[in-house]
Write an enzyme that holds these catalytic residues in place. Structure first.
Site, mmCIF file in Angstrom:
data_model
loop_
_atom_site.group_PDB
_atom_site.id
_atom_site.type_symbol
_atom_site.label_atom_id
_atom_site.label_comp_id
_atom_site.label_asym_id
_atom_site.label_seq_id
_atom_site.Cartn_x
_atom_site.Cartn_y
_atom_site.Cartn_z
ATOM 1 N N PHE A 138 0.862 -1.187 0.000
ATOM 2 C CA PHE A 138 0.000 0.000 0.000
ATOM 3 C C PHE A 138 0.895 1.233 0.000
ATOM 4 O O PHE A 138 1.654 1.457 0.935
ATOM 5 C CB PHE A 138 -0.947 0.050 1.201
ATOM 6 C CG PHE A 138 -1.829 1.267 1.135
ATOM 7 C CD1 PHE A 138 -2.987 1.264 0.373
ATOM 8 C CD2 PHE A 138 -1.466 2.444 1.784
ATOM 9 C CE1 PHE A 138 -3.783 2.407 0.273
ATOM 10 C CE2 PHE A 138 -2.260 3.589 1.691
ATOM 11 C CZ PHE A 138 -3.417 3.562 0.931
ATOM 12 N N ASP A 163 9.383 2.903 1.999
ATOM 13 C CA ASP A 163 8.165 3.638 2.330
ATOM 14 C C ASP A 163 7.926 3.461 3.827
ATOM 15 O O ASP A 163 7.347 2.467 4.275
ATOM 16 C CB ASP A 163 6.975 3.141 1.509
ATOM 17 C CG ASP A 163 5.700 3.937 1.817
ATOM 18 O OD1 ASP A 163 5.678 4.639 2.848
ATOM 19 O OD2 ASP A 163 4.739 3.833 1.039
ATOM 20 N N LYS A 208 2.547 10.866 7.232
ATOM 21 C CA LYS A 208 1.716 10.614 8.419
ATOM 22 C C LYS A 208 2.214 11.337 9.679
ATOM 23 O O LYS A 208 1.939 12.509 9.823
ATOM 24 C CB LYS A 208 1.556 9.115 8.629
ATOM 25 C CG LYS A 208 0.690 8.500 7.508
ATOM 26 C CD LYS A 208 0.054 7.170 7.861
ATOM 27 C CE LYS A 208 -1.045 6.835 6.875
ATOM 28 N NZ LYS A 208 -0.645 5.967 5.770
HETATM 29 C C1 LIG Z 1 -0.856 6.042 4.318
HETATM 30 C C2 LIG Z 1 0.239 5.512 3.471
HETATM 31 C C3 LIG Z 1 0.560 6.096 2.235
HETATM 32 C C4 LIG Z 1 -0.264 7.211 1.632
HETATM 33 O O1 LIG Z 1 -0.305 8.347 2.428
HETATM 34 P P1 LIG Z 1 -1.460 9.458 2.176
HETATM 35 O O2 LIG Z 1 -1.059 10.577 3.089
HETATM 36 O O3 LIG Z 1 -2.765 8.833 2.554
HETATM 37 O O4 LIG Z 1 -1.391 9.810 0.744
HETATM 38 C C5 LIG Z 1 1.631 5.597 1.548
HETATM 39 N N1 LIG Z 1 2.360 4.568 2.027
HETATM 40 C C6 LIG Z 1 2.081 3.980 3.202
HETATM 41 C C7 LIG Z 1 2.937 2.855 3.694
HETATM 42 C C8 LIG Z 1 0.998 4.416 3.960
HETATM 43 O O5 LIG Z 1 0.694 3.806 5.098
#
Ligand SMILES: *Cc1c(COP(=O)(O)O)cnc(C)c1O
Length: 415
Positions: A155, A240, A269
């Site tokens: 994700f 990520d 985040k």
């Molecule tokens: C939440 C998340 C994203 C996307 O972040 P947004 O601020 O919602 O665009 C990307 N990668 C990971 C691992 C995430 O948990």
């Protein structure tokens, strides 16, 4: 903070406001979410209060955006002060919060340069663009041929490019056509990554732990092996860490558990502390230096309010206090959750203050468990049907955490 999360049986009149606001919201919004039927009005620390005055323990923490809890006094002070002074210049001009934010975030990552954006998906898009450009200009890949290796179950956000390399049908179906140039391998399979690397491979983009996937932890040694492999093959490694990073797992970055420093950190985040969206790509000059003026940007990225809040987050993390707390409370959570395996829970995965709990279908769906938790004063979120992801704010007290886990135990045991 009190540990009695009493949810006194509310009278119909007391729940009227919540019900009305919930129904009105549902009536006028696209149905891209299915929220629990609760309407929050204010919150402090790990506790949220709805419009009818009912308190709930927050075991989701905004998908880890609220690692430092709701209404953290130090963060609020910084945000209020900055609000009164300056909120936006655009990157056409430099503002006084920019230098410290970039320098201290870079130092936290052990990297030279920072590229600030707003949302996580934008930071992922930024990493993709940077890896491709590096591939063409530094590695010498033929124009238009760059490939990036990604993992099954990933994700990385919701843009059309990103959902194009998701294997979740809900995330992907009916949103094509998709951008080419991504190769998917099974998550945690180092040999599959090695086999997928070719002359056009510019980077590997993966989560050190898959959050949305259900807190999926790869086999020991995978992340370290990926670091060695990508270095040997002249391929960039982008971690990520948007959900896994910034203290959640008991270390600053989830990559730290295997002593790994990726080429690109992708952050978001918790960097904005649940106050403003703040994301960033952090890397050395030989990587981020491929971008020249006009080649990438964002109207709001790196704005003064974001930098002031982000800088305070970086300073809080620099003390190591929150990481230690996540590690310590995480052990309490692990003990409690492991005791549930075989009692309504099929399996648990815990790293720091972060857990994926696979619910026995005999108990109910993940959604049903979350609804029963809500009735007991605990808010959590299911992912992929039968898994509950627990990510309490790192500032939660041990007593409150234990109480929240008692409620989960009661629900899965069918009390
Ligand atoms: C939440 C998340 C994203 C996307 O972040 P947004 O601020 O919602 O665009 C990307 N990668 C990971 C691992 C995430 O948990």
């Amino acid at each position: 903070m009190t540990t009695t999360a009493a949810n006194p049986a509310a009278t119909p009149q007391e729940t009227a406001r919540s019900t009305e606001l919930f129904q009105r919201a549902e009536a006028r919004t696209a149905r891209n979410y299915k929220p629990l039927p609760v309407v929050i009005e204010h919150a402090e620390g790990a506790w949220m209060t709805d419009v009818d005055g009912t308190r709930f323990l927050d075991l989701l923490a905004g998908y880890s955006a609220l690692n430092f809890g709701h209404g953290h006094p130090g963060l609020l002070r910084v945000a209020h002060e900055q609000l009164d002074k300056l909120t936006l210049t655009s990157r056409a001009f430099v503002h006084d919060q920019f230098a410290d934010f970039c320098a201290e975030l870079g130092d936290l990552c052990g990297k030279e340069l920072v590229l600030p954006m707003n949302t996580g998906a934008e930071a992922v898009e930024t990493a993709i663009k940077v890896m491709r450009k590096w591939g063409y200009e530094v590695k010498g890949v033929a124009p238009g041929e760059a490939e990036i290796i990604v993992a099954s179950g990933n994700f990385h956000g919701r843009t059309t490019t990103i959902v194009g390399f998701s294997d979740d049908p809900d995330a992907r179906n009916s949103f094509g056509p998709f951008a080419p140039g991504f190769v998917m391998v099974p998550y945690g399979d180092l040999e599959a990554v090695e086999a997928a690397i070719g002359p056009n491979t510019v980077g590997v983009l993966m989560e050190p732990i898959q959050g949305e996937g259900g807190v999926v932890i790869p086999p020991d040694g995978f992340w370290k092996g990926l670091r060695e492999l990508t270095r040997r093959e002249n391929v960039l490694m982008a971690a990520d860490e948007i959900q896994a990073g910034l203290g959640r797992t008991g270390k600053t970055f989830a990559s730290d558990h295997e002593g790994v420093v990726p080429d690109l950190y992708v952050l978001g985040k918790a960097l904005g502390a649940g106050i403003v969206p703040v994301s960033a790509v952090v890397a050395d000059r030989d990587v981020l230096g491929v971008l020249r003026p006009g080649q990438h940007g964002s109207t709001f990225g790196g704005n003064p309010l974001a930098c002031a809040v982000g800088l305070e987050v970086v300073r809080m993390l620099a003390t190591g206090e929150h990481q230690a707390r996540a590690a310590e409370l995480g052990e309490l959570m692990r003990e409690r959750l492991e005791a549930l395996v075989g009692h309504g829970v099929l399996a648990v995965r815990v790293r720091g203050l972060w857990a994926g709990v696979d619910i026995d279908p005999a108990v109910g769906t993940g959604r049903e468990v979350c609804e029963r938790l809500m009735a007991r004063g605990v808010l959590a979120k299911d992912t992929h049907g039968s898994t509950i992801r627990l990510a309490p704010p790192l500032v939660i007290s041990a007593e409150d955490l234990a109480w929240g886990l008692d409620q989960l135990a009661a629900v899965v045991r069918g009390d």
